[in-house]
Scaffold this active site. Structure first.
Site, PDB file in Angstrom:
ATOM      1  N   LYS A 160      84.050  89.758  80.725  1.00  0.00           N
ATOM      2  CA  LYS A 160      85.036  90.214  79.723  1.00  0.00           C
ATOM      3  C   LYS A 160      84.157  90.793  78.593  1.00  0.00           C
ATOM      4  CE  LYS A 160      87.307  88.710  76.289  1.00  0.00           C
ATOM      5  NZ  LYS A 160      87.177  89.747  75.195  1.00  0.00           N
TER       6      LYS A 160
ATOM      7  N   GLU B 251      76.867  79.571  74.403  1.00  0.00           N
ATOM      8  CA  GLU B 251      75.960  80.206  73.512  1.00  0.00           C
ATOM      9  C   GLU B 251      76.490  80.411  72.178  1.00  0.00           C
ATOM     10  OE1 GLU B 251      72.811  79.868  73.769  1.00  0.00           O
ATOM     11  OE2 GLU B 251      72.340  80.002  75.889  1.00  0.00           O
TER      12      GLU B 251
ATOM     13  N   CYS C 112      73.047  85.813  66.080  1.00  0.00           N
ATOM     14  CA  CYS C 112      73.031  84.250  66.245  1.00  0.00           C
ATOM     15  C   CYS C 112      71.836  83.738  65.755  1.00  0.00           C
ATOM     16  CB  CYS C 112      73.751  83.802  67.561  1.00  0.00           C
ATOM     17  SG  CYS C 112      72.547  84.239  68.793  1.00  0.00           S
TER      18      CYS C 112
ATOM     19  N   GLU D 189      77.588  80.245  58.684  1.00  0.00           N
ATOM     20  CA  GLU D 189      77.214  81.303  59.424  1.00  0.00           C
ATOM     21  C   GLU D 189      77.827  82.397  58.827  1.00  0.00           C
ATOM     22  OE1 GLU D 189      78.112  81.993  63.402  1.00  0.00           O
ATOM     23  OE2 GLU D 189      75.959  82.706  63.720  1.00  0.00           O
TER      24      GLU D 189
HETATM   25  P1  NAD Z   1      84.258  85.222  69.220  1.00  0.00           P
HETATM   26  O1  NAD Z   1      84.310  83.718  69.597  1.00  0.00           O
HETATM   27  O2  NAD Z   1      85.487  85.597  68.456  1.00  0.00           O
HETATM   28  O3  NAD Z   1      84.451  86.042  70.444  1.00  0.00           O
HETATM   29  C1  NAD Z   1      83.804  86.008  71.437  1.00  0.00           C
HETATM   30  C2  NAD Z   1      84.209  86.346  72.830  1.00  0.00           C
HETATM   31  O4  NAD Z   1      85.104  85.544  73.288  1.00  0.00           O
HETATM   32  C3  NAD Z   1      84.936  87.646  72.846  1.00  0.00           C
HETATM   33  O5  NAD Z   1      85.003  88.551  73.948  1.00  0.00           O
HETATM   34  C4  NAD Z   1      86.472  87.254  72.571  1.00  0.00           C
HETATM   35  O6  NAD Z   1      87.438  88.294  73.176  1.00  0.00           O
HETATM   36  C5  NAD Z   1      86.424  86.047  73.610  1.00  0.00           C
HETATM   37  N1  NAD Z   1      87.584  85.102  72.957  1.00  0.00           N
HETATM   38  C6  NAD Z   1      88.156  84.799  71.723  1.00  0.00           C
HETATM   39  N2  NAD Z   1      89.101  84.040  71.607  1.00  0.00           N
HETATM   40  C7  NAD Z   1      89.139  83.500  73.175  1.00  0.00           C
HETATM   41  C8  NAD Z   1      89.844  82.609  73.793  1.00  0.00           C
HETATM   42  N3  NAD Z   1      90.685  81.705  72.871  1.00  0.00           N
HETATM   43  N4  NAD Z   1      89.277  82.068  74.940  1.00  0.00           N
HETATM   44  C9  NAD Z   1      88.630  82.881  75.554  1.00  0.00           C
HETATM   45  N5  NAD Z   1      87.839  83.759  75.232  1.00  0.00           N
HETATM   46  C10 NAD Z   1      88.169  84.226  73.805  1.00  0.00           C
HETATM   47  O7  NAD Z   1      82.978  85.559  68.473  1.00  0.00           O
HETATM   48  P2  NAD Z   1      82.396  86.851  68.009  1.00  0.00           P
HETATM   49  O8  NAD Z   1      82.996  87.137  66.677  1.00  0.00           O
HETATM   50  O9  NAD Z   1      82.775  88.099  68.997  1.00  0.00           O
HETATM   51  O10 NAD Z   1      80.807  86.772  68.087  1.00  0.00           O
HETATM   52  C11 NAD Z   1      80.230  86.158  66.957  1.00  0.00           C
HETATM   53  C12 NAD Z   1      79.898  84.630  67.311  1.00  0.00           C
HETATM   54  O11 NAD Z   1      79.049  84.854  68.339  1.00  0.00           O
HETATM   55  C13 NAD Z   1      79.013  84.082  66.309  1.00  0.00           C
HETATM   56  O12 NAD Z   1      79.302  83.011  65.818  1.00  0.00           O
HETATM   57  C14 NAD Z   1      77.582  84.281  66.716  1.00  0.00           C
HETATM   58  O13 NAD Z   1      76.708  83.244  66.271  1.00  0.00           O
HETATM   59  C15 NAD Z   1      78.175  84.211  68.161  1.00  0.00           C
HETATM   60  N6  NAD Z   1      76.572  84.183  69.049  1.00  0.00           N
HETATM   61  C16 NAD Z   1      75.956  83.289  69.758  1.00  0.00           C
HETATM   62  C17 NAD Z   1      75.011  83.733  70.522  1.00  0.00           C
HETATM   63  C18 NAD Z   1      74.111  82.800  71.261  1.00  0.00           C
HETATM   64  O14 NAD Z   1      73.431  83.290  72.189  1.00  0.00           O
HETATM   65  N7  NAD Z   1      74.088  81.529  70.621  1.00  0.00           N
HETATM   66  C19 NAD Z   1      74.602  85.100  70.630  1.00  0.00           C
HETATM   67  C20 NAD Z   1      75.513  86.130  70.075  1.00  0.00           C
HETATM   68  C21 NAD Z   1      76.752  85.582  69.312  1.00  0.00           C
END
Ligand code: NAD
Length: 452
Positions: free
Chosen positions: A153, A228, A262, A354
């Protein structure tokens, strides 16, 4: 239902993509489940060949994929080419795995004892919007190599490159149902990966908040999970460091991808004896950081991903002590200039949370002990850097900072052949490198009795 996909550099609608409902997600999972026995039975050498072919097709479409990411995510063209190349490299790296998925032979009395690394079944991969291509590849390449089938997804804001990668996999000869892209909402598609019993593992990259809810949901079926999550990484500059080099490198370590990284080194800790000198070196480097049309080869930073995200980022700057800001284009698009804030205490909101934008917080420290204490004073632990000419200190601080990856006298980016992942609330499990493959298998022990 469909979702509009917007170019963040202009604010215009690029296209719209389907947003799948529950019944369609279940159908995709069902197809993946049916494809699993055939895919796990593909001979190791043939599975390896298919993954290499997939990598070659990605290479043939590298410019197209990069261009798509520039328009969909506002990434600079330089970064986007690297990202598409990273998918190719990760596929090639894990294409070496099927023939090397080696078990053990363990000495026992009365027979033979051997272990197998069995694939799990259907793996659900949930990807965020900040690095749509690499993060997808870090999940699907090892998962497929180990013999699993994958439903992936993409984030609602950035589905285009993932959808294209799904098509390229088919073009490369990966069988139908083995690797499917399932665009849609997190609360529907992502949640279904958590609740559907045929999905045996969820690989989630995204916010810590959603990651916790996924971990809790997966517990219900003792479902495997890799997380992650967020970060608030420290860049520690000691007085004995090469200050010119450290200052020149600091902007890219936090402003790359407009800070939507991140691993962004968004907390800068500077030893107090060189604090003023270091800020004086940092200022011209920040002002010179090139924020411009991301399709321009000279761009070092593009826009933020959305209008809503720009509002969130701006909220961290309001009322804060601004040291200096860089440049950004005016007009259409979600632009935000590189911004450096002075923290007055480790309790400051922009120091603790963050921001996920081009905002750097700076705080002085007295000595090594205080630097380590301040660096570790966070629930996160993903990345970080330290700058010193003292080898002993480099070793001591590297071991003391609680983080999954650290670089000394550099801000090394992620390498596909070394492990990546977080400590504390930055994550669970590791991606990339030699060990990630085993995150997509379960060990089975078999004892064969030799009889009389
Ligand atoms: P998010 O958590 O809002 O969304 C991430 C993904 O999860 C999206 O595809 C979203 O549609 C899905 N999602 C949202 N709610 C969900 C639920 N209830 N159940 C299942 N899936 C769900 O995060 P974002 O705003 O897209 O990304 C930013 C965040 O990602 C930041 O906090 C960043 O630090 C983190 N990040 C971490 C890494 C790492 O490797 N550690 C890498 C990139 C980004």
């Amino acid at each position: 239902m469909t979702t509009d996909v917007i170019n963040p550099a202009t604010g215009t609608v690029l296209t719209s993509v389907p947003s799948l409902g529950l019944a369609e997600v279940d159908q995709a999972i069902d197809r993946a489940q049916r494809a699993f026995p055939g895919w796990r039975a593909v001979a190791p050498g043939e599975r390896a060949r298919l993954l290499r072919r997939f990598a070659a097709v990605v290479e043939e479409h590298l410019d197209e994929l990069a261009d798509l990411e520039v328009r969909n995510a506002g990434h600079t063209i330089g970064n986007a080419r690297w990202e598409a190349g990273n998918v190719r490299d990760v596929l090639n790296y894990y294409a070496g795995a099927p023939e090397r998925l080696i078990g053990k032979q363990i000495p026992v009395a009365g027979g033979l004892d051997v272990t197998f690394h069995e694939p799990l079944g259907v793996v659900g991969i949930i990807v965020p919007w900040n690095f749509p291509m690499p993060i997808a590849g870090w999940g699907f390449a090892p998962a497929l190599a180990a013999g699993n089938t994958v439903v992936l997804k993409p984030a609602e804001l950035t589905p285009l490159t993932a959808i294209r990668l799904g098509e390229l996999a088919l073009e490369a000869g990966v069988p139908e149902g083995v690797f499917q892209i399932v665009p849609g909402k997190g609360s529907i598609v992502g949640q279904r990966f958590v609740t559907h019993p045929a999905v045996r593992k969820v690989c989630f990259t995204g916010s810590t908040e959603v990651g916790k809810s996924i971990m809790a949901g997966c517990a219900d079926q003792v479902k495997r999970v890799t997380l992650e999550l967020g970060g608030k990484s420290a860049n520690i500059v000691f007085a004995d460091a090469d200050l010119e080099k450290a200052a020149a490198a600091a902007p890219a370590s936090v402003f790359d991808n407009a800070g939507q990284d991140c691993c962004a080194r968004s907390r800068l800790l500077v030893q107090e004896s060189v604090y003023d000198k270091f800020l004086a070196l940092l200022e011209p480097a920040v002002r010179a950081f090139r924020v411009q049309d991301p399709s321009d080869a000279a761009a070092e930073m593009g826009p933020l991903i959305s209008a809503a995200h720009r509002t969130t980022v701006a909220s961290y700057v309001e009322g804060a002590d601004v040291a200096f800001v860089g440049n950004a284009p005016e007009g259409d698009g979600w632009w935000f200039p590189p911004t450096v804030l002075l923290a007055h205490s480790p309790g400051d909101r922009h120091w603790r949370e963050e921001v996920f934008g081009p905002v750097l917080s700076v705080l002085p420290f007295r000595d090594e002990q205080e630097a380590v204490r301040l660096a570790n004073d966070t629930e996160y632990g993903l990345s970080g850097s330290l700058w010193t000419r003292d080898l002993g200190r480099a070793l001591r601080v590297s071991r003391a900072v609680e983080t999954g990856a650290l670089s000394v006298n550099s801000h090394s980016s992620v390498r596909y052949w070394t492990p990546f992942g977080g400590m504390k609330q930055s994550g669970l499990g590791r991606e990339l490198g030699p060990d990630a493959l085993h995150g997509f298998t379960d060990v089975k022990n078999v004892f064969l009795a030799s009889g009389e």
